[in-house]
Design a protein around this motif. Structure first.
Motif, PDB file in Angstrom:
ATOM      1  N   VAL A  90       0.983  -1.265   0.068  1.00 48.67           N
ATOM      2  CA  VAL A  90       0.196  -0.050   0.149  1.00 48.67           C
ATOM      3  C   VAL A  90       0.796   1.179   0.041  1.00 48.67           C
ATOM      4  N   LYS A  91       1.927   1.245   0.803  1.00 44.76           N
ATOM      5  CA  LYS A  91       2.861   2.091   0.758  1.00 44.76           C
ATOM      6  C   LYS A  91       3.698   2.395  -0.667  1.00 44.76           C
ATOM      7  N   ALA A  92       3.699   1.524  -1.225  1.00 47.22           N
ATOM      8  CA  ALA A  92       4.664   1.441  -2.356  1.00 47.22           C
ATOM      9  C   ALA A  92       3.805   2.202  -3.580  1.00 47.22           C
ATOM     10  N   LYS A  93       2.381   1.796  -3.429  1.00 43.47           N
ATOM     11  CA  LYS A  93       1.439   2.637  -4.495  1.00 43.47           C
ATOM     12  C   LYS A  93       1.521   4.006  -4.334  1.00 43.47           C
ATOM     13  N   ALA A  94       1.370   4.180  -2.998  1.00 48.57           N
ATOM     14  CA  ALA A  94       0.988   5.901  -2.628  1.00 48.57           C
ATOM     15  C   ALA A  94       2.518   6.531  -3.089  1.00 48.57           C
ATOM     16  N   ARG A  95       3.543   5.983  -3.001  1.00 51.20           N
ATOM     17  CA  ARG A  95       4.583   6.744  -3.097  1.00 51.20           C
ATOM     18  C   ARG A  95       5.026   6.788  -4.807  1.00 51.20           C
ATOM     19  N   PHE A  96       4.398   5.671  -5.478  1.00 49.40           N
ATOM     20  CA  PHE A  96       4.440   5.919  -6.949  1.00 49.40           C
ATOM     21  C   PHE A  96       3.557   6.648  -7.565  1.00 49.40           C
ATOM     22  N   HIS A  97       2.326   6.692  -6.931  1.00 52.20           N
ATOM     23  CA  HIS A  97       1.418   7.604  -7.543  1.00 52.20           C
ATOM     24  C   HIS A  97       0.967   8.831  -6.753  1.00 52.20           C
TER      25      HIS A  97
END
Lengths: 410, 148
Positions: free
Chosen positions: A400-407
Protein backbone atom coordinates in the motif's frame (compact mmCIF):
# COMPACT_ATOMS: atom_id res chain seq x y z
CA UNK A 1 -6.55 -13.80 11.81
CA UNK A 2 -7.07 -17.51 11.47
CA UNK A 3 -3.47 -18.60 11.39
CA UNK A 4 -2.28 -18.02 14.95
CA UNK A 5 -1.38 -21.61 15.70
CA UNK A 6 1.46 -23.45 17.34
CA UNK A 7 3.47 -22.31 14.33
CA UNK A 8 3.54 -18.72 15.54
CA UNK A 9 6.67 -19.14 17.68
CA UNK A 10 8.82 -21.14 15.24
CA UNK A 11 11.00 -18.12 14.40
CA UNK A 12 13.02 -18.82 17.53
CA UNK A 13 14.18 -22.12 15.96
CA UNK A 14 15.67 -20.30 12.97
CA UNK A 15 18.85 -18.38 13.91
CA UNK A 16 18.72 -15.99 10.94
CA UNK A 17 15.09 -15.06 11.62
CA UNK A 18 15.63 -14.87 15.37
CA UNK A 19 18.56 -12.49 14.86
CA UNK A 20 16.50 -10.22 12.56
CA UNK A 21 13.12 -9.62 14.20
CA UNK A 22 12.17 -7.02 11.55
CA UNK A 23 12.81 -9.35 8.64
CA UNK A 24 9.72 -10.55 6.76
CA UNK A 25 11.03 -13.47 4.74
CA UNK A 26 8.57 -14.33 1.98
CA UNK A 27 10.85 -16.07 -0.50
CA UNK A 28 10.87 -19.65 0.72
CA UNK A 29 9.94 -20.92 -2.74
CA UNK A 30 13.45 -19.75 -3.72
CA UNK A 31 15.10 -21.15 -0.61
CA UNK A 32 13.99 -21.78 2.95
CA UNK A 33 15.67 -20.61 6.12
CA UNK A 34 17.37 -23.29 8.21
CA UNK A 35 16.48 -24.36 11.75
CA UNK A 36 19.23 -24.66 14.35
CA UNK A 37 18.74 -28.45 14.36
CA UNK A 38 19.97 -28.62 10.75
CA UNK A 39 22.99 -26.39 11.37
CA UNK A 40 23.85 -28.44 14.46
CA UNK A 41 23.57 -31.72 12.55
CA UNK A 42 26.02 -30.51 9.89
CA UNK A 43 28.48 -29.31 12.51
CA UNK A 44 28.05 -32.48 14.56
CA UNK A 45 28.83 -34.62 11.53
CA UNK A 46 32.18 -32.89 11.00
CA UNK A 47 33.01 -32.94 14.70
CA UNK A 48 32.19 -36.59 15.30
CA UNK A 49 31.90 -38.64 12.11
CA UNK A 50 33.82 -37.07 9.22
CA UNK A 51 35.68 -39.40 6.86
CA UNK A 52 35.22 -40.45 3.26
CA UNK A 53 32.34 -42.95 3.10
CA UNK A 54 32.82 -46.32 1.37
CA UNK A 55 36.57 -45.77 1.11
CA UNK A 56 38.29 -46.73 4.33
CA UNK A 57 38.53 -50.02 6.15
CA UNK A 58 38.90 -48.08 9.40
CA UNK A 59 36.06 -47.52 11.82
CA UNK A 60 35.61 -43.77 11.24
CA UNK A 61 34.97 -44.28 7.53
CA UNK A 62 32.28 -46.77 8.54
CA UNK A 63 30.74 -44.13 10.82
CA UNK A 64 30.61 -41.67 7.92
CA UNK A 65 29.11 -44.35 5.65
CA UNK A 66 26.45 -45.09 8.26
CA UNK A 67 25.66 -41.38 8.63
CA UNK A 68 25.25 -41.03 4.86
CA UNK A 69 23.04 -44.05 4.33
CA UNK A 70 21.15 -43.47 7.55
CA UNK A 71 20.22 -40.07 6.16
CA UNK A 72 19.12 -41.72 2.92
CA UNK A 73 16.81 -44.07 4.83
CA UNK A 74 15.28 -41.24 6.87
CA UNK A 75 14.66 -39.05 3.83
CA UNK A 76 13.22 -41.97 1.83
CA UNK A 77 10.87 -42.79 4.70
CA UNK A 78 9.80 -39.13 4.94
CA UNK A 79 8.97 -39.12 1.23
CA UNK A 80 7.11 -42.40 1.48
CA UNK A 81 9.56 -44.68 -0.36
CA UNK A 82 10.08 -48.13 1.22
CA UNK A 83 13.08 -48.98 -0.98
CA UNK A 84 15.66 -46.45 0.29
CA UNK A 85 18.31 -47.52 -2.24
CA UNK A 86 16.15 -46.09 -5.03
CA UNK A 87 16.72 -42.61 -3.59
CA UNK A 88 19.67 -41.09 -5.45
CA UNK A 89 21.31 -38.07 -3.92
CA UNK A 90 22.07 -35.16 -6.23
CA UNK A 91 22.91 -31.48 -5.76
CA UNK A 92 19.20 -30.72 -6.03
CA UNK A 93 16.24 -30.94 -8.36
CA UNK A 94 18.11 -29.44 -11.31
CA UNK A 95 20.76 -32.11 -11.23
CA UNK A 96 18.10 -34.76 -10.58
CA UNK A 97 16.18 -33.83 -13.75
CA UNK A 98 19.41 -33.71 -15.73
CA UNK A 99 20.20 -37.17 -14.38
CA UNK A 100 16.81 -38.45 -15.59
CA UNK A 101 16.98 -36.71 -18.96
CA UNK A 102 20.46 -38.11 -19.53
CA UNK A 103 20.52 -41.47 -17.73
CA UNK A 104 16.97 -42.50 -18.56
CA UNK A 105 16.34 -40.30 -21.60
CA UNK A 106 19.29 -41.38 -23.68
CA UNK A 107 18.40 -45.02 -23.06
CA UNK A 108 14.73 -44.69 -23.97
CA UNK A 109 13.98 -41.67 -26.15
CA UNK A 110 14.73 -41.91 -29.85
CA UNK A 111 13.94 -40.16 -33.12
CA UNK A 112 10.21 -39.86 -33.66
CA UNK A 113 9.35 -40.34 -29.98
CA UNK A 114 7.52 -37.66 -28.05
CA UNK A 115 8.28 -35.87 -24.79
CA UNK A 116 5.47 -33.94 -23.08
CA UNK A 117 5.95 -31.22 -20.47
CA UNK A 118 3.57 -28.52 -19.20
CA UNK A 119 3.46 -24.75 -19.66
CA UNK A 120 4.11 -24.15 -15.96
CA UNK A 121 7.47 -25.95 -15.74
CA UNK A 122 10.48 -24.38 -14.10
CA UNK A 123 13.37 -24.14 -16.56
CA UNK A 124 15.00 -27.02 -14.68
CA UNK A 125 12.18 -29.35 -15.76
CA UNK A 126 11.83 -27.85 -19.22
CA UNK A 127 15.25 -27.24 -20.77
CA UNK A 128 16.74 -30.72 -20.07
CA UNK A 129 13.79 -32.35 -21.89
CA UNK A 130 13.80 -29.78 -24.68
CA UNK A 131 17.51 -30.37 -25.25
CA UNK A 132 17.12 -34.16 -25.08
CA UNK A 133 14.43 -33.91 -27.76
CA UNK A 134 16.72 -31.78 -29.93
CA UNK A 135 19.64 -34.16 -29.44
CA UNK A 136 17.81 -37.34 -30.43
CA UNK A 137 15.27 -35.88 -32.88
CA UNK A 138 12.22 -36.43 -30.67
CA UNK A 139 9.12 -34.23 -30.57
CA UNK A 140 8.87 -31.83 -27.63
CA UNK A 141 5.30 -30.85 -26.80
CA UNK A 142 3.98 -28.43 -24.20
CA UNK A 143 0.61 -28.92 -22.52
CA UNK A 144 -1.11 -25.56 -22.00
CA UNK A 145 -2.93 -24.42 -18.85
CA UNK A 146 -6.54 -23.58 -18.15
CA UNK A 147 -7.49 -19.95 -17.40
CA UNK A 148 -7.32 -20.83 -13.72
CA UNK A 149 -3.66 -21.85 -13.99
CA UNK A 150 -4.19 -25.63 -13.89
CA UNK A 151 -2.78 -28.18 -16.33
CA UNK A 152 -5.38 -28.66 -19.06
CA UNK A 153 -5.94 -32.39 -18.60
CA UNK A 154 -8.07 -32.70 -21.74
CA UNK A 155 -5.24 -31.30 -23.81
CA UNK A 156 -2.79 -33.55 -21.99
CA UNK A 157 -4.86 -36.61 -22.92
CA UNK A 158 -4.72 -35.53 -26.55
CA UNK A 159 -0.98 -34.80 -26.46
CA UNK A 160 0.02 -38.08 -24.84
CA UNK A 161 0.02 -40.23 -27.94
CA UNK A 162 1.32 -43.75 -28.47
CA UNK A 163 4.82 -42.49 -29.30
CA UNK A 164 5.08 -40.55 -26.04
CA UNK A 165 7.86 -41.87 -23.83
CA UNK A 166 7.76 -39.47 -20.90
CA UNK A 167 5.47 -36.90 -19.30
CA UNK A 168 7.53 -34.51 -17.14
CA UNK A 169 5.57 -32.19 -14.84
CA UNK A 170 5.84 -30.27 -11.62
CA UNK A 171 4.03 -31.32 -8.46
CA UNK A 172 3.55 -27.64 -7.55
CA UNK A 173 4.22 -24.61 -9.77
CA UNK A 174 6.90 -22.35 -8.32
CA UNK A 175 5.46 -19.35 -10.18
CA UNK A 176 1.71 -19.83 -9.61
CA UNK A 177 1.53 -22.17 -6.63
CA UNK A 178 -0.78 -24.55 -8.55
CA UNK A 179 -0.92 -28.04 -7.04
CA UNK A 180 -1.19 -30.49 -9.89
CA UNK A 181 -3.38 -33.58 -9.95
CA UNK A 182 -0.44 -36.00 -9.88
CA UNK A 183 -2.51 -39.19 -9.92
CA UNK A 184 -4.51 -38.09 -12.96
CA UNK A 185 -1.37 -37.04 -14.88
CA UNK A 186 0.27 -40.37 -14.00
CA UNK A 187 -2.84 -42.25 -15.19
CA UNK A 188 -2.70 -40.44 -18.53
CA UNK A 189 1.00 -41.23 -18.99
CA UNK A 190 0.72 -44.84 -17.87
CA UNK A 191 -2.35 -45.32 -20.05
CA UNK A 192 -0.14 -45.43 -23.13
CA UNK A 193 2.93 -46.89 -21.41
CA UNK A 194 4.90 -43.66 -20.92
CA UNK A 195 6.74 -42.89 -17.71
CA UNK A 196 5.66 -39.98 -15.49
CA UNK A 197 8.47 -37.96 -13.90
CA UNK A 198 7.56 -35.40 -11.26
CA UNK A 199 9.56 -32.30 -10.29
CA UNK A 200 8.82 -32.11 -6.60
CA UNK A 201 11.01 -29.11 -5.75
CA UNK A 202 7.93 -27.16 -4.60
CA UNK A 203 5.97 -30.23 -3.49
CA UNK A 204 8.19 -32.10 -1.03
CA UNK A 205 8.67 -29.08 1.29
CA UNK A 206 4.95 -28.43 1.67
CA UNK A 207 2.89 -31.57 1.02
CA UNK A 208 2.94 -35.19 2.14
CA UNK A 209 4.50 -36.93 -0.87
CA UNK A 210 3.82 -40.63 -0.26
CA UNK A 211 6.01 -41.75 -3.16
CA UNK A 212 4.98 -45.41 -3.16
CA UNK A 213 1.29 -44.48 -3.37
CA UNK A 214 1.68 -41.56 -5.76
CA UNK A 215 2.32 -43.68 -8.84
CA UNK A 216 5.01 -41.47 -10.39
CA UNK A 217 8.06 -43.19 -11.80
CA UNK A 218 10.45 -40.60 -10.40
CA UNK A 219 10.15 -37.74 -7.94
CA UNK A 220 12.90 -35.09 -7.69
CA UNK A 221 13.42 -32.68 -4.79
CA UNK A 222 15.78 -30.05 -3.39
CA UNK A 223 16.90 -30.07 0.23
CA UNK A 224 17.42 -26.33 0.53
CA UNK A 225 13.75 -25.59 -0.13
CA UNK A 226 12.70 -27.90 2.74
CA UNK A 227 14.81 -26.49 5.59
CA UNK A 228 17.93 -28.45 4.59
CA UNK A 229 21.32 -27.21 3.37
CA UNK A 230 22.05 -26.04 -0.16
CA UNK A 231 23.76 -28.51 -2.48
CA UNK A 232 21.80 -31.62 -1.49
CA UNK A 233 18.65 -33.07 -2.99
CA UNK A 234 17.77 -36.11 -4.94
CA UNK A 235 15.39 -38.21 -6.91
CA UNK A 236 13.50 -41.37 -6.03
CA UNK A 237 13.09 -43.66 -9.03
CA UNK A 238 10.96 -46.79 -9.21
CA UNK A 239 13.34 -49.72 -9.16
CA UNK A 240 12.18 -51.22 -12.47
CA UNK A 241 12.83 -47.83 -14.14
CA UNK A 242 16.10 -47.33 -12.31
CA UNK A 243 17.38 -50.67 -13.59
CA UNK A 244 17.07 -49.45 -17.18
CA UNK A 245 19.05 -46.25 -16.65
CA UNK A 246 22.58 -45.52 -17.82
CA UNK A 247 25.07 -43.90 -15.45
CA UNK A 248 24.91 -40.11 -15.44
CA UNK A 249 28.44 -39.28 -14.33
CA UNK A 250 31.53 -41.46 -14.23
CA UNK A 251 34.14 -41.65 -11.50
CA UNK A 252 34.87 -43.10 -8.11
CA UNK A 253 32.27 -45.11 -6.18
CA UNK A 254 29.98 -45.70 -9.15
CA UNK A 255 32.20 -48.40 -10.67
CA UNK A 256 32.50 -52.12 -10.00
CA UNK A 257 35.54 -53.14 -12.05
CA UNK A 258 37.59 -50.86 -14.27
CA UNK A 259 39.45 -52.70 -17.05
CA UNK A 260 41.77 -51.09 -19.56
CA UNK A 261 39.11 -51.13 -22.24
CA UNK A 262 35.79 -51.01 -20.37
CA UNK A 263 34.14 -50.68 -16.97
CA UNK A 264 31.31 -52.37 -15.10
CA UNK A 265 28.98 -50.49 -12.78
CA UNK A 266 28.23 -50.59 -9.09
CA UNK A 267 24.61 -51.21 -8.01
CA UNK A 268 22.13 -48.38 -7.33
CA UNK A 269 22.24 -45.97 -5.60
CA UNK A 270 26.06 -45.95 -6.01
CA UNK A 271 25.89 -46.34 -9.79
CA UNK A 272 24.38 -42.84 -9.95
CA UNK A 273 26.49 -41.14 -7.28
CA UNK A 274 29.97 -40.66 -8.72
CA UNK A 275 32.63 -39.08 -6.54
CA UNK A 276 32.81 -38.28 -2.85
CA UNK A 277 29.23 -37.68 -1.73
CA UNK A 278 27.79 -34.66 0.07
CA UNK A 279 27.51 -36.32 3.48
CA UNK A 280 27.07 -33.09 5.44
CA UNK A 281 24.19 -32.21 3.11
CA UNK A 282 22.52 -35.59 3.51
CA UNK A 283 22.90 -35.45 7.29
CA UNK A 284 21.58 -31.88 7.37
CA UNK A 285 18.61 -32.80 5.19
CA UNK A 286 17.81 -35.76 7.45
CA UNK A 287 17.67 -33.32 10.37
CA UNK A 288 15.38 -31.09 8.30
CA UNK A 289 12.92 -33.90 7.60
CA UNK A 290 12.93 -34.81 11.30
CA UNK A 291 11.99 -31.20 12.04
CA UNK A 292 9.17 -31.32 9.46
CA UNK A 293 7.97 -34.70 10.75
CA UNK A 294 7.78 -33.31 14.27
CA UNK A 295 5.52 -30.53 12.98
CA UNK A 296 3.54 -33.01 10.88
CA UNK A 297 3.14 -32.48 7.16
CA UNK A 298 -0.64 -32.26 7.44
CA UNK A 299 -0.25 -29.45 9.97
CA UNK A 300 2.32 -27.76 7.70
CA UNK A 301 -0.15 -27.90 4.83
CA UNK A 302 -3.01 -26.57 6.99
CA UNK A 303 -0.85 -23.70 8.26
CA UNK A 304 0.26 -22.69 4.77
CA UNK A 305 -3.22 -22.97 3.31
CA UNK A 306 -4.64 -20.72 6.04
CA UNK A 307 -1.86 -18.18 5.41
CA UNK A 308 -2.41 -18.33 1.67
CA UNK A 309 -6.15 -17.85 2.05
CA UNK A 310 -5.58 -14.88 4.34
CA UNK A 311 -3.04 -13.37 1.94
CA UNK A 312 -5.36 -13.82 -1.05
CA UNK A 313 -8.19 -12.09 0.83
CA UNK A 314 -6.04 -9.16 1.85
CA UNK A 315 -4.32 -8.77 -1.54
CA UNK A 316 -7.63 -8.90 -3.40
CA UNK A 317 -8.74 -5.57 -1.94
CA UNK A 318 -5.62 -3.67 -3.05
CA UNK A 319 -6.73 -1.68 -6.07
CA UNK A 320 -4.78 -2.51 -9.20
CA UNK A 321 -3.31 -5.72 -7.79
CA UNK A 322 -3.67 -8.63 -10.19
CA UNK A 323 -3.25 -12.12 -8.77
CA UNK A 324 -2.17 -15.01 -11.02
CA UNK A 325 -2.92 -18.69 -10.53
CA UNK A 326 -5.78 -20.72 -9.08
CA UNK A 327 -8.63 -18.78 -7.50
CA UNK A 328 -8.88 -21.00 -4.42
CA UNK A 329 -6.29 -21.47 -1.69
CA UNK A 330 -7.07 -25.22 -1.71
CA UNK A 331 -5.73 -25.51 -5.26
CA UNK A 332 -2.42 -23.87 -4.47
CA UNK A 333 0.57 -24.23 -2.24
CA UNK A 334 1.86 -21.25 -0.22
CA UNK A 335 2.60 -19.06 -3.24
CA UNK A 336 0.97 -15.80 -4.33
CA UNK A 337 2.17 -14.28 -7.59
CA UNK A 338 0.92 -10.85 -8.65
CA UNK A 339 1.48 -7.53 -10.36
CA UNK A 340 0.68 -4.14 -8.84
CA UNK A 341 -0.84 -1.82 -11.41
CA UNK A 342 1.75 -0.15 -13.61
CA UNK A 343 4.54 -0.49 -11.07
CA UNK A 344 7.24 -2.81 -12.38
CA UNK A 345 7.78 -5.87 -10.16
CA UNK A 346 11.41 -4.90 -9.56
CA UNK A 347 10.34 -1.49 -8.30
CA UNK A 348 7.81 -3.20 -6.03
CA UNK A 349 10.49 -5.56 -4.74
CA UNK A 350 12.96 -2.75 -4.01
CA UNK A 351 10.34 -0.73 -2.15
CA UNK A 352 9.32 -3.76 -0.10
CA UNK A 353 12.96 -4.55 0.62
CA UNK A 354 13.52 -1.32 2.53
CA UNK A 355 10.65 -2.35 4.81
CA UNK A 356 12.43 -5.64 5.39
CA UNK A 357 9.96 -7.57 3.21
CA UNK A 358 11.79 -10.10 1.00
CA UNK A 359 9.85 -11.15 -2.09
CA UNK A 360 10.96 -12.42 -5.47
CA UNK A 361 10.44 -10.30 -8.56
CA UNK A 362 11.16 -11.67 -12.00
CA UNK A 363 10.26 -14.52 -14.31
CA UNK A 364 10.75 -17.19 -11.62
CA UNK A 365 12.79 -19.35 -14.02
CA UNK A 366 9.58 -19.97 -15.97
CA UNK A 367 9.92 -17.88 -19.13
CA UNK A 368 7.59 -20.10 -21.21
CA UNK A 369 4.87 -19.53 -18.58
CA UNK A 370 5.50 -15.78 -18.37
CA UNK A 371 5.17 -15.46 -22.14
CA UNK A 372 1.80 -17.23 -21.97
CA UNK A 373 0.70 -14.85 -19.20
CA UNK A 374 1.97 -11.87 -21.27
CA UNK A 375 4.11 -10.72 -18.35
CA UNK A 376 7.84 -10.03 -18.30
CA UNK A 377 7.84 -10.44 -14.54
CA UNK A 378 5.62 -10.81 -11.48
CA UNK A 379 6.08 -10.31 -7.76
CA UNK A 380 5.96 -13.55 -5.79
CA UNK A 381 5.49 -13.99 -2.07
CA UNK A 382 5.85 -17.52 -0.73
CA UNK A 383 5.16 -18.90 2.72
CA UNK A 384 6.61 -21.58 4.92
CA UNK A 385 6.36 -22.93 8.43
CA UNK A 386 7.89 -19.88 10.12
CA UNK A 387 5.62 -17.31 8.45
CA UNK A 388 2.61 -15.88 10.24
CA UNK A 389 -0.33 -13.60 9.53
CA UNK A 390 1.87 -10.75 10.77
CA UNK A 391 4.12 -11.33 7.75
CA UNK A 392 1.11 -11.08 5.44
CA UNK A 393 0.07 -7.86 7.19
CA UNK A 394 3.58 -6.44 6.71
CA UNK A 395 3.49 -7.38 3.01
CA UNK A 396 0.14 -5.69 2.49
CA UNK A 397 1.15 -2.55 4.41
CA UNK A 398 4.33 -2.25 2.37
CA UNK A 399 2.48 -2.73 -0.92
CA UNK A 400 0.00 0.00 0.00
CA UNK A 401 2.91 2.31 0.84
CA UNK A 402 4.64 1.50 -2.46
CA UNK A 403 1.50 2.38 -4.38
CA UNK A 404 1.15 5.69 -2.56
CA UNK A 405 4.77 6.61 -3.31
CA UNK A 406 4.55 5.78 -6.98
CA UNK A 407 1.28 7.52 -7.56
CA UNK A 408 1.68 10.47 -5.20
CA UNK A 409 2.20 13.02 -7.97
CA UNK A 410 0.97 11.11 -10.99
CA UNK B 1 19.51 -6.00 6.91
CA UNK B 2 17.40 -3.04 5.91
CA UNK B 3 15.67 -1.04 8.54
CA UNK B 4 12.73 1.21 7.96
CA UNK B 5 14.47 4.23 9.52
CA UNK B 6 17.27 4.64 6.96
CA UNK B 7 15.32 2.66 4.35
CA UNK B 8 12.77 5.45 4.04
CA UNK B 9 15.48 7.96 3.17
CA UNK B 10 17.15 5.61 0.70
CA UNK B 11 13.89 4.79 -1.04
CA UNK B 12 13.02 8.50 -1.22
CA UNK B 13 16.37 9.13 -2.92
CA UNK B 14 15.85 6.23 -5.32
CA UNK B 15 12.32 7.13 -6.31
CA UNK B 16 12.67 10.89 -6.19
CA UNK B 17 10.09 12.88 -8.06
CA UNK B 18 12.36 13.76 -10.98
CA UNK B 19 12.91 10.06 -11.70
CA UNK B 20 9.26 9.10 -11.38
CA UNK B 21 8.31 12.03 -13.57
CA UNK B 22 10.55 10.75 -16.38
CA UNK B 23 9.10 7.27 -15.87
CA UNK B 24 5.52 8.53 -16.17
CA UNK B 25 6.27 10.89 -19.06
CA UNK B 26 9.27 9.45 -20.89
CA UNK B 27 11.06 11.79 -23.32
CA UNK B 28 12.19 10.81 -26.83
CA UNK B 29 10.44 7.46 -26.64
CA UNK B 30 9.69 6.11 -30.08
CA UNK B 31 11.30 5.62 -33.45
CA UNK B 32 13.87 7.93 -35.01
CA UNK B 33 13.08 8.99 -38.58
CA UNK B 34 16.74 8.77 -39.57
CA UNK B 35 19.24 6.72 -37.62
CA UNK B 36 22.91 6.06 -38.19
CA UNK B 37 23.10 3.49 -35.42
CA UNK B 38 20.78 1.33 -33.33
CA UNK B 39 21.37 -1.14 -30.54
CA UNK B 40 19.05 -3.30 -28.50
CA UNK B 41 19.95 -4.64 -25.07
CA UNK B 42 18.07 -7.04 -22.84
CA UNK B 43 18.43 -8.16 -19.29
CA UNK B 44 17.40 -11.82 -19.37
CA UNK B 45 17.13 -11.94 -15.58
CA UNK B 46 14.32 -9.41 -15.33
CA UNK B 47 13.01 -9.18 -18.89
CA UNK B 48 13.84 -5.49 -19.28
CA UNK B 49 14.51 -4.55 -22.90
CA UNK B 50 15.66 -1.28 -24.41
CA UNK B 51 16.63 -0.22 -27.90
CA UNK B 52 18.42 3.07 -28.64
CA UNK B 53 18.66 4.76 -32.03
CA UNK B 54 21.02 7.66 -32.75
CA UNK B 55 21.56 10.04 -35.64
CA UNK B 56 25.23 11.00 -35.76
CA UNK B 57 26.74 13.60 -38.11
CA UNK B 58 30.48 14.30 -38.16
CA UNK B 59 30.93 12.34 -34.96
CA UNK B 60 28.34 14.37 -33.04
CA UNK B 61 24.98 12.95 -31.88
CA UNK B 62 22.20 15.05 -33.37
CA UNK B 63 19.21 13.09 -32.11
CA UNK B 64 18.59 10.03 -29.96
CA UNK B 65 15.44 8.04 -29.20
CA UNK B 66 14.57 4.86 -27.38
CA UNK B 67 11.93 2.18 -27.12
CA UNK B 68 11.55 -0.50 -24.53
CA UNK B 69 9.85 -1.92 -21.47
CA UNK B 70 11.07 -2.27 -17.95
CA UNK B 71 11.25 -0.83 -14.49
CA UNK B 72 11.14 2.84 -13.53
CA UNK B 73 14.91 3.09 -13.11
CA UNK B 74 15.64 1.70 -16.57
CA UNK B 75 12.99 3.87 -18.23
CA UNK B 76 13.93 7.06 -16.37
CA UNK B 77 17.59 6.53 -17.22
CA UNK B 78 16.75 6.05 -20.90
CA UNK B 79 14.56 9.15 -20.92
CA UNK B 80 17.16 11.37 -19.23
CA UNK B 81 19.94 9.98 -21.37
CA UNK B 82 18.19 10.81 -24.64
CA UNK B 83 17.87 14.41 -23.49
CA UNK B 84 21.48 14.49 -22.38
CA UNK B 85 23.37 13.19 -25.43
CA UNK B 86 22.49 15.47 -28.38
CA UNK B 87 25.52 17.64 -29.15
CA UNK B 88 27.97 15.15 -27.64
CA UNK B 89 30.72 13.25 -29.41
CA UNK B 90 31.10 9.51 -29.08
CA UNK B 91 34.23 9.99 -26.98
CA UNK B 92 32.45 12.41 -24.68
CA UNK B 93 29.57 9.95 -24.21
CA UNK B 94 32.02 7.19 -23.33
CA UNK B 95 33.59 9.50 -20.76
CA UNK B 96 30.20 10.31 -19.24
CA UNK B 97 29.40 6.60 -19.17
CA UNK B 98 32.50 6.00 -17.07
CA UNK B 99 31.55 8.88 -14.78
CA UNK B 100 28.04 7.40 -14.41
CA UNK B 101 29.48 4.02 -13.42
CA UNK B 102 31.82 5.76 -10.97
CA UNK B 103 28.86 7.62 -9.48
CA UNK B 104 26.96 4.36 -8.89
CA UNK B 105 30.06 2.84 -7.32
CA UNK B 106 30.82 5.80 -5.04
CA UNK B 107 27.35 7.08 -4.21
CA UNK B 108 28.54 10.67 -4.72
CA UNK B 109 26.44 12.73 -7.18
CA UNK B 110 28.28 13.97 -10.27
CA UNK B 111 26.94 17.31 -11.45
CA UNK B 112 28.69 16.93 -14.81
CA UNK B 113 25.98 14.38 -15.63
CA UNK B 114 23.23 16.98 -15.46
CA UNK B 115 19.83 15.55 -14.61
CA UNK B 116 21.29 12.03 -14.71
CA UNK B 117 23.01 12.87 -11.40
CA UNK B 118 19.59 12.23 -9.79
CA UNK B 119 20.23 8.55 -10.41
CA UNK B 120 22.82 8.58 -7.63
CA UNK B 121 19.89 7.30 -5.57
CA UNK B 122 20.40 3.92 -7.27
CA UNK B 123 23.89 3.61 -5.74
CA UNK B 124 22.87 1.89 -2.45
CA UNK B 125 20.80 -0.68 -4.37
CA UNK B 126 23.45 -2.86 -5.98
CA UNK B 127 20.82 -5.19 -7.44
CA UNK B 128 19.41 -2.25 -9.42
CA UNK B 129 22.65 -0.90 -10.95
CA UNK B 130 22.05 -3.08 -14.00
CA UNK B 131 18.69 -1.35 -14.54
CA UNK B 132 20.38 2.05 -14.86
CA UNK B 133 23.24 0.68 -16.93
CA UNK B 134 21.09 -1.03 -19.56
CA UNK B 135 20.19 2.15 -21.55
CA UNK B 136 23.83 3.28 -21.38
CA UNK B 137 24.90 -0.04 -22.84
CA UNK B 138 22.42 0.33 -25.69
CA UNK B 139 23.43 3.94 -26.32
CA UNK B 140 27.14 3.14 -26.40
CA UNK B 141 26.41 0.29 -28.79
CA UNK B 142 24.37 2.59 -31.00
CA UNK B 143 27.06 5.25 -31.17
CA UNK B 144 29.49 2.58 -32.20
CA UNK B 145 31.83 1.47 -29.46
CA UNK B 146 30.26 -1.97 -29.18
CA UNK B 147 29.25 -1.50 -25.58
CA UNK B 148 31.22 -1.80 -22.40
Amino acid sequence: MTTRTAFSDLRADFPLLAANPGLVYLDSAATSQKPRAVLDAVRDYYETANANPHRGAYKLSGTATDAYHGARREIARFLGAADADTLLFTRGTTEAVNLLATGWGQAHVHRGDRIVVTRMEHHANFVPWQQLARAVGAEFRICELTKDGLVDLDQLRALVTANTKVVAFGHVSNALGTINDVREIVAIAHGIGAVAFCDGAQGAPHLRVGFDDLGVDAYAFSGHKMLGPMGIGGVIVKRRVLETMHPYQFGGDMIEFVFDGDTTWNVPPHKFEAGTPNVEGAVGLAAAVRYLEALGMDAVRAHEMALTRYAMERLAVIEGLHLFGPASAEARSGVVSFTLGDIHPHDVSTMLDVDGVCVRAGHHCAQPLMRALHQSATVRASFYVYNTADDVDALVASLVKAKARFHAHA
Amino acid sequence: MSTTADGGARIAALYQERILEHYRHPRHKGALARATGTRGEKNPLCGDAVAVAVYVVDGIVQEAAWTGTGCSIMQATASMLMEFVPGQSREAIEGFGRRFDAMLASGAPDDALGELAALVGVAPFAARHKCARLPWKALLGAVGDGGR
